[in-house]
Motif scaffolding. Structure first.
Motif, short mmCIF file in Angstrom:
data_model
loop_
_atom_site.label_atom_id
_atom_site.label_comp_id
_atom_site.label_asym_id
_atom_site.label_seq_id
_atom_site.Cartn_x
_atom_site.Cartn_y
_atom_site.Cartn_z
N HIS A 53 0.82 -1.21 -0.13
CA HIS A 53 -0.02 0.12 0.02
C HIS A 53 0.80 1.15 -0.03
N GLN A 54 2.32 1.17 -0.18
CA GLN A 54 2.96 2.29 -0.03
C GLN A 54 3.57 2.44 -1.37
N PRO A 55 3.40 3.40 -2.31
CA PRO A 55 3.83 3.58 -3.78
C PRO A 55 5.41 3.58 -4.00
N ASP A 77 7.67 2.23 -2.38
CA ASP A 77 8.19 0.83 -2.09
C ASP A 77 7.91 -0.28 -2.87
N LEU A 78 6.85 -0.04 -4.09
CA LEU A 78 6.49 -0.83 -5.05
C LEU A 78 7.31 -0.76 -6.44
N GLY A 79 8.68 -0.24 -6.35
CA GLY A 79 9.45 -0.24 -7.49
C GLY A 79 9.95 1.25 -7.48
N VAL A 80 9.60 2.29 -7.01
CA VAL A 80 10.31 3.38 -7.33
C VAL A 80 11.75 3.46 -6.81
N VAL A 81 11.45 3.06 -5.37
CA VAL A 81 12.95 3.11 -4.52
C VAL A 81 13.82 2.33 -5.18
N ASN A 82 13.78 1.21 -5.64
CA ASN A 82 14.48 0.17 -6.37
C ASN A 82 15.11 0.51 -7.64
N ALA A 83 14.07 1.43 -8.47
CA ALA A 83 14.57 2.00 -9.65
C ALA A 83 15.58 3.12 -9.55
N LEU A 84 15.51 3.71 -8.40
CA LEU A 84 16.35 5.06 -8.04
C LEU A 84 17.77 4.35 -7.51
N LYS A 85 17.54 3.21 -6.91
CA LYS A 85 19.01 2.50 -6.62
C LYS A 85 19.61 2.12 -7.91
N GLN A 86 18.71 1.44 -9.14
CA GLN A 86 19.53 0.96 -10.10
C GLN A 86 20.01 1.86 -10.81
N TYR A 87 19.51 3.17 -11.04
CA TYR A 87 20.01 4.05 -11.70
C TYR A 87 21.10 4.65 -11.17
N SER A 118 15.89 10.36 -14.13
CA SER A 118 15.90 9.23 -15.01
C SER A 118 14.67 8.51 -14.60
N ILE A 119 13.88 8.34 -13.72
CA ILE A 119 12.75 7.84 -13.36
C ILE A 119 11.58 8.31 -14.15
N GLN A 120 11.00 7.42 -15.14
CA GLN A 120 10.13 7.93 -15.97
C GLN A 120 8.64 8.04 -15.07
N PRO A 121 7.71 9.03 -15.70
CA PRO A 121 6.49 9.47 -14.82
C PRO A 121 5.62 8.14 -14.85
N GLN A 122 5.72 7.43 -15.79
CA GLN A 122 4.77 6.13 -15.84
C GLN A 122 5.22 5.06 -14.97
N VAL A 123 6.61 4.95 -14.55
CA VAL A 123 6.82 4.10 -13.35
C VAL A 123 6.20 4.71 -12.22
N ILE A 124 6.38 6.01 -11.85
CA ILE A 124 5.78 6.15 -10.46
C ILE A 124 4.23 6.24 -10.72
N ALA A 125 3.59 6.42 -11.82
CA ALA A 125 2.27 6.23 -11.67
C ALA A 125 1.65 4.66 -11.50
N GLU A 126 2.47 3.91 -12.32
CA GLU A 126 2.00 2.50 -12.06
C GLU A 126 2.12 2.11 -10.45
N CYS A 127 3.28 2.56 -9.70
CA CYS A 127 3.23 2.13 -8.50
C CYS A 127 2.17 2.64 -7.60
N PHE A 128 1.90 3.77 -7.90
CA PHE A 128 0.67 4.55 -7.03
C PHE A 128 -0.44 4.01 -7.23
N LYS A 129 -0.62 3.27 -8.72
CA LYS A 129 -2.03 2.60 -9.12
C LYS A 129 -1.92 1.34 -8.42
N LYS A 130 -0.74 0.37 -8.48
CA LYS A 130 -0.66 -0.80 -7.49
C LYS A 130 -0.98 -0.51 -5.91
N ALA A 131 -0.66 0.58 -5.36
CA ALA A 131 -1.08 0.93 -4.14
C ALA A 131 -2.46 1.40 -4.03
N GLY A 132 -3.24 1.41 -4.84
CA GLY A 132 -4.67 1.89 -5.00
C GLY A 132 -4.87 3.33 -4.74
#
Length: 208
Positions: free
Chosen positions: A111-113, A115-125, A157-171
């Motif tokens: 339920h936390q946007p 933590d559903l991919g944004v933080v991992n993407a930041l670490k990878q970039y 470098s993190i694209q808007p759609q990545v963040i939007a998708e994580c928020f969507k997964k969190a409801g």
């Protein structure tokens, strides 16, 4: 670091974005050195940098950061709802254009946007930028300025759609329709999420 030694400097990073990813605030980075040597020849830093001292804890860093954000929103004549993880339960008084909603510490990561991919993407970039700096450096050293720049470039470098998708997964989905009851509705939905055990968040993922 010289002679291939690992650095013991730890940086805390605060990131913040809106629910469709089209607006990302500059990262706030908290570090221990107040005036590293690499800062001397830099007239400006790529992001906000705050010094961690024994008398200034992470909660207070967040307090000053959100007060500054509120002042910015006042100047822009905007009002926003800021959803924050379990970084702090400290009440921030005096805010006029930023309303805070805190995740309870038991909320699962699903339920936390951030933590559903944004933080991992930041670490990878960040790792990619880090390796590029070392590859193009004659000294093969990575200083504090390089770290701040790499974190900022990784966030950009993190694209808007990545963040939007994580928020969507969190409801939490983007909507143009915002009412005075939005904060209450969101808080009620948070309260009614399953009370499952979960490790509290690391203090780096406030969301808007």
């Amino acid at each position: 670091c010289p002679k291939g030694k690992l650095s013991r400097e730890l940086l805390k990073v605060l990131i913040c974005a809106n629910s469709d990813g089209t607006e990302k605030l500059n990262p706030l980075i908290i570090g221990k050195p107040s005036k590293p040597k690499c800062f001397i020849n830099n007239k400006s830093l790529p992001c906000e940098y705050s010094v961690k001292t024994p008398t200034l804890m992470t909660n207070e860093h967040f307090y000053f950061w959100v007060k500054k954000l509120d002042q910015t929103m006042v100047k822009k004549n905007r009002k926003i709802l800021l959803v924050v993880n379990s970084l702090t339960n400290q009440e921030v008084i005096g805010l006029t254009n930023v309303e805070l909603v805190f995740f309870p510490p038991y909320i699962p990561k699903k339920h936390q946007p951030m933590d559903l991919g944004v933080v991992n993407a930041l670490k990878q970039y960040y790792e990619n930028h880090y390796l590029n700096v070392l590859k193009n450096s004659n000294t093969k050293q990575f200083n504090m300025t390089d770290a701040l720049r790499s974190i900022t470039e990784a966030w950009d470098s993190i694209q808007p759609q990545v963040i939007a998708e994580c928020f969507k997964k969190a409801g939490i989905e983007y909507s143009n329709e915002v009412t005075d009851d939005t904060a209450n509705e969101l808080m009620e939905s948070i309260k009614h999420t399953p009370n499952t055990p979960n490790t509290p968040n690391t203090p780096n993922t406030p969301n808007t």
